[in-house]
Scaffold this motif. Structure first.
Motif, PDB file in Angstrom:
ATOM      1  N   UNK A 308       0.789  -1.240   0.000  1.00  0.00           N
ATOM      2  CA  UNK A 308       0.000   0.000   0.000  1.00  0.00           C
ATOM      3  C   UNK A 308       0.820   1.288   0.000  1.00  0.00           C
ATOM      4  N   UNK A 309       1.955   1.330   0.686  1.00  0.00           N
ATOM      5  CA  UNK A 309       2.644   2.617   0.829  1.00  0.00           C
ATOM      6  C   UNK A 309       3.240   3.101  -0.486  1.00  0.00           C
ATOM      7  N   UNK A 310       3.918   2.206  -1.198  1.00  0.00           N
ATOM      8  CA  UNK A 310       4.478   2.605  -2.489  1.00  0.00           C
ATOM      9  C   UNK A 310       3.392   3.065  -3.440  1.00  0.00           C
ATOM     10  N   UNK A 311       2.267   2.350  -3.442  1.00  0.00           N
ATOM     11  CA  UNK A 311       1.153   2.707  -4.319  1.00  0.00           C
ATOM     12  C   UNK A 311       0.603   4.086  -3.983  1.00  0.00           C
ATOM     13  N   UNK A 312       0.438   4.389  -2.695  1.00  0.00           N
ATOM     14  CA  UNK A 312      -0.050   5.713  -2.294  1.00  0.00           C
ATOM     15  C   UNK A 312       0.933   6.803  -2.717  1.00  0.00           C
ATOM     16  N   UNK A 313       2.219   6.517  -2.605  1.00  0.00           N
ATOM     17  CA  UNK A 313       3.241   7.489  -3.009  1.00  0.00           C
ATOM     18  C   UNK A 313       3.196   7.750  -4.512  1.00  0.00           C
ATOM     19  N   UNK A 314       3.041   6.695  -5.293  1.00  0.00           N
ATOM     20  CA  UNK A 314       2.949   6.880  -6.748  1.00  0.00           C
ATOM     21  C   UNK A 314       1.710   7.690  -7.106  1.00  0.00           C
ATOM     22  N   UNK A 315       0.590   7.381  -6.461  1.00  0.00           N
ATOM     23  CA  UNK A 315      -0.651   8.115  -6.744  1.00  0.00           C
ATOM     24  C   UNK A 315      -0.469   9.602  -6.464  1.00  0.00           C
ATOM     25  N   UNK A 316       0.151   9.906  -5.349  1.00  0.00           N
ATOM     26  CA  UNK A 316       0.415  11.306  -4.992  1.00  0.00           C
ATOM     27  C   UNK A 316       1.322  11.972  -6.021  1.00  0.00           C
ATOM     28  N   UNK A 317       2.448  11.333  -6.320  1.00  0.00           N
ATOM     29  CA  UNK A 317       3.437  11.943  -7.206  1.00  0.00           C
ATOM     30  C   UNK A 317       2.881  12.136  -8.617  1.00  0.00           C
ATOM     31  N   UNK A 318       2.153  11.146  -9.120  1.00  0.00           N
ATOM     32  CA  UNK A 318       1.604  11.268 -10.471  1.00  0.00           C
ATOM     33  C   UNK A 318       0.542  12.372 -10.533  1.00  0.00           C
ATOM     34  N   UNK A 332      -2.820  11.247 -14.551  1.00  0.00           N
ATOM     35  CA  UNK A 332      -3.909  11.457 -13.588  1.00  0.00           C
ATOM     36  C   UNK A 332      -4.797  10.215 -13.545  1.00  0.00           C
ATOM     37  N   UNK A 333      -5.031   9.605 -14.703  1.00  0.00           N
ATOM     38  CA  UNK A 333      -5.816   8.369 -14.751  1.00  0.00           C
ATOM     39  C   UNK A 333      -5.086   7.236 -14.030  1.00  0.00           C
ATOM     40  N   UNK A 334      -3.766   7.190 -14.198  1.00  0.00           N
ATOM     41  CA  UNK A 334      -2.973   6.164 -13.510  1.00  0.00           C
ATOM     42  C   UNK A 334      -3.087   6.348 -11.996  1.00  0.00           C
ATOM     43  N   UNK A 335      -3.015   7.601 -11.563  1.00  0.00           N
ATOM     44  CA  UNK A 335      -3.115   7.899 -10.136  1.00  0.00           C
ATOM     45  C   UNK A 335      -4.480   7.508  -9.581  1.00  0.00           C
ATOM     46  N   UNK A 336      -5.529   7.813 -10.327  1.00  0.00           N
ATOM     47  CA  UNK A 336      -6.879   7.443  -9.874  1.00  0.00           C
ATOM     48  C   UNK A 336      -7.064   5.934  -9.844  1.00  0.00           C
ATOM     49  N   UNK A 337      -6.491   5.249 -10.812  1.00  0.00           N
ATOM     50  CA  UNK A 337      -6.555   3.785 -10.823  1.00  0.00           C
ATOM     51  C   UNK A 337      -5.849   3.217  -9.584  1.00  0.00           C
ATOM     52  N   UNK A 338      -4.719   3.804  -9.242  1.00  0.00           N
ATOM     53  CA  UNK A 338      -3.982   3.369  -8.049  1.00  0.00           C
ATOM     54  C   UNK A 338      -4.805   3.606  -6.794  1.00  0.00           C
ATOM     55  N   UNK A 339      -5.412   4.775  -6.701  1.00  0.00           N
ATOM     56  CA  UNK A 339      -6.213   5.095  -5.512  1.00  0.00           C
ATOM     57  C   UNK A 339      -7.444   4.199  -5.433  1.00  0.00           C
ATOM     58  N   UNK A 340      -8.073   3.953  -6.586  1.00  0.00           N
ATOM     59  CA  UNK A 340      -9.210   3.028  -6.611  1.00  0.00           C
ATOM     60  C   UNK A 340      -8.801   1.656  -6.093  1.00  0.00           C
ATOM     61  N   UNK A 341      -7.622   1.207  -6.521  1.00  0.00           N
ATOM     62  CA  UNK A 341      -7.134  -0.097  -6.085  1.00  0.00           C
ATOM     63  C   UNK A 341      -6.919  -0.153  -4.587  1.00  0.00           C
ATOM     64  N   UNK A 342      -6.333   0.905  -4.033  1.00  0.00           N
ATOM     65  CA  UNK A 342      -6.128   0.963  -2.589  1.00  0.00           C
ATOM     66  C   UNK A 342      -7.447   0.867  -1.837  1.00  0.00           C
ATOM     67  N   UNK A 343      -8.415   1.666  -2.261  1.00  0.00           N
ATOM     68  CA  UNK A 343      -9.710   1.707  -1.572  1.00  0.00           C
ATOM     69  C   UNK A 343     -10.432   0.365  -1.683  1.00  0.00           C
ATOM     70  N   UNK A 344     -10.376  -0.239  -2.852  1.00  0.00           N
ATOM     71  CA  UNK A 344     -11.090  -1.499  -3.068  1.00  0.00           C
ATOM     72  C   UNK A 344     -10.411  -2.681  -2.392  1.00  0.00           C
ATOM     73  N   UNK A 345      -9.090  -2.740  -2.466  1.00  0.00           N
ATOM     74  CA  UNK A 345      -8.377  -3.941  -2.040  1.00  0.00           C
ATOM     75  C   UNK A 345      -7.739  -3.840  -0.656  1.00  0.00           C
ATOM     76  N   UNK A 346      -7.258  -2.651  -0.289  1.00  0.00           N
ATOM     77  CA  UNK A 346      -6.414  -2.564   0.898  1.00  0.00           C
ATOM     78  C   UNK A 346      -6.935  -1.649   1.996  1.00  0.00           C
ATOM     79  N   UNK A 347      -8.030  -0.954   1.768  1.00  0.00           N
ATOM     80  CA  UNK A 347      -8.633  -0.109   2.800  1.00  0.00           C
ATOM     81  C   UNK A 347      -9.814  -0.841   3.433  1.00  0.00           C
TER      82      UNK A 347
END
Length: 404
Positions: A308-318, A332-347
């Motif tokens: 989760x942490x690396x993914x959140x960092x990439x979402x922020x940076x992108x 921006x689409x990549x970042x939203x996809x990453x955030x969607x993944x976090x919320x769906x899978x790891x939150x």
């Protein structure tokens, strides 16, 4: 006399009963207040969850002793950005509380030893610029100058790169670029009339060149100029594997440093190019879920996991990279996809609305005792945690950038 005593007892019982009744009402209201509304944005939901678990920022992650710590600095910075977005003073007070618990009235930083020359210790200094700007309390400026003094005398590789720590001689880790350079760049911009930006850029030039992998376009976790460490390639000095969070540190360092680089500086475009090249390489190893693996280039190897942490960092940076014009809009689409993944899978969200971020690597370093060999097995074997600071701070930052 007996009647007077009886009356007194009745009166006392009445007030005691009222107090108890009032106390019950307050408790009930308090319980209602801690329920975190799902109508809030994810940044506030996570922040309120953290505050509920730990009323003082210094206590997050249950450290045995409070200390000046890069992880708490990262969290406090996310609260600073949340305050700037919402104007809610309680977020500012949470950030300020951490600084005030660690810095006394003279500006002395608790449990900080400059002679250790640990680049991690610079990171929490980022919050002091805003605290000084807002409060004009000189203790913050004193602490800022102390950290700048560390950078002035910090040991370097022969090629001019800042060592990660004194106990890790001649080594640069990707993590260290985030720990030191945004603070350094802001200090230069605000207190040194723009001098030394070349030195900031040089840190990225050296680290990128020495950790770059031609096959993937990614950066390996670390480099040992002396080639003495067991994990170091005896020809190149490079460590053998990629680690998602170290790559996250690096791209966050780039987008944050660029906040302070003058537009006409000759090295600015180099930093933007690094961000574009590395971001493009990272997209190639993003999982279909939107999340990145702990070791990003080996998704199918046994034991590897979505982290989760690396993914959140990439979402922020992108997301920030797009907003600031450094990256093409598709990121921006990549970042939203990453955030969607976090919320769906790891939150995970509990019945009171409290938000929990799962599958965060507790930590991964190199060398030391017990020895960390940078093998694939080492990275996947490090402990995973829920609500670890490495993940929650970047999660808030990403949510803010994406307005989620």
């Amino acid at each position: 006399m007996k009647n007077i005593t009886l009356i007194a007892i009745i009166v006392l019982s009445f007030f005691t009963s009222c107090k108890e009744e009032k106390k019950e009402v307050v408790t009930e209201e308090t319980q209602q207040e801690v329920k975190i509304s799902s109508s809030l944005k994810w940044s506030e939901r996570m922040a309120l969850s953290i505050m509920k678990r730990f009323p003082k920022a210094r206590d997050v992650d249950n450290h045995k002793t409070i200390n000046w710590n890069y992880k708490h600095g990262l969290l406090a910075l996310s609260f600073e950005k949340l305050y700037q977005e919402t104007g809610n003073e309680k977020y500012f007070e949470y950030e300020k509380g951490y600084a005030d618990d660690l810095i006394d009235s003279t500006g002395t930083i608790l449990n900080y030893d400059i002679e250790k020359y640990n680049i991690d210790n610079i990171n929490a200094g980022k919050i002091l610029f805003f605290l000084y700007e807002k409060t004009k309390d000189e203790k913050y400026l004193t602490a800022i100058k102390t950290l700048r003094k560390q950078l002035e005398n910090h040991p370097r590789t022969n090629s001019g790169g800042l060592w990660h720590k004194k106990i890790y001689p001649y080594q640069m880790w990707l993590d260290g670029l985030y720990m030191g350079q945004p603070f350094y760049a802001r200090y230069i911009a605000e207190y040194e009339d723009g001098k030394n930006f070349d030195d900031v850029a040089h840190q990225f030039e050296v680290c990128y060149k020495q950790t770059y992998d031609e096959k993937t376009g990614l950066l390996l976790h670390a480099w040992d100029e002396s080639k003495q460490m067991g994990w170091a390639d005896k020809t190149t000095g490079k460590s053998p594997n990629f680690w998602s969070r170290s790559l996250g540190w690096y791209v966050m360092a780039l987008v944050d440093v660029l906040d302070y680089f003058p537009e006409d500086h000759p090295k600015r475009q180099m930093l933007i190019q690094q961000l574009n090249d590395l971001s493009t390489a990272l997209v190639k190893v993003q999982d279909k879920s939107g999340i990145w693996y702990q070791v990003p280039n080996f998704p199918d190897r046994e034991g590897n996991y979505l982290e989760s942490s690396g993914t959140a960092m990439f979402a922020y940076a992108f997301a920030k990279g797009v907003r600031k014009g450094y990256l093409p809009s598709e990121f921006k689409d990549v970042a939203n996809k990453a955030f969607d993944g976090l919320v769906k899978e790891l939150v995970k969200v509990d019945d009171n609305g409290e938000v929990h971020l799962t599958q965060t690597c507790k930590g991964a370093g190199l060398g030391g005792n017990p020895y960390r060999d940078a093998s694939f097995e080492y990275y996947i074997g490090e402990a995973k945690r829920v609500n670890n600071l490495h993940g929650t701070g970047p999660f808030i930052l990403a949510a803010l950038e994406l307005n989620r």
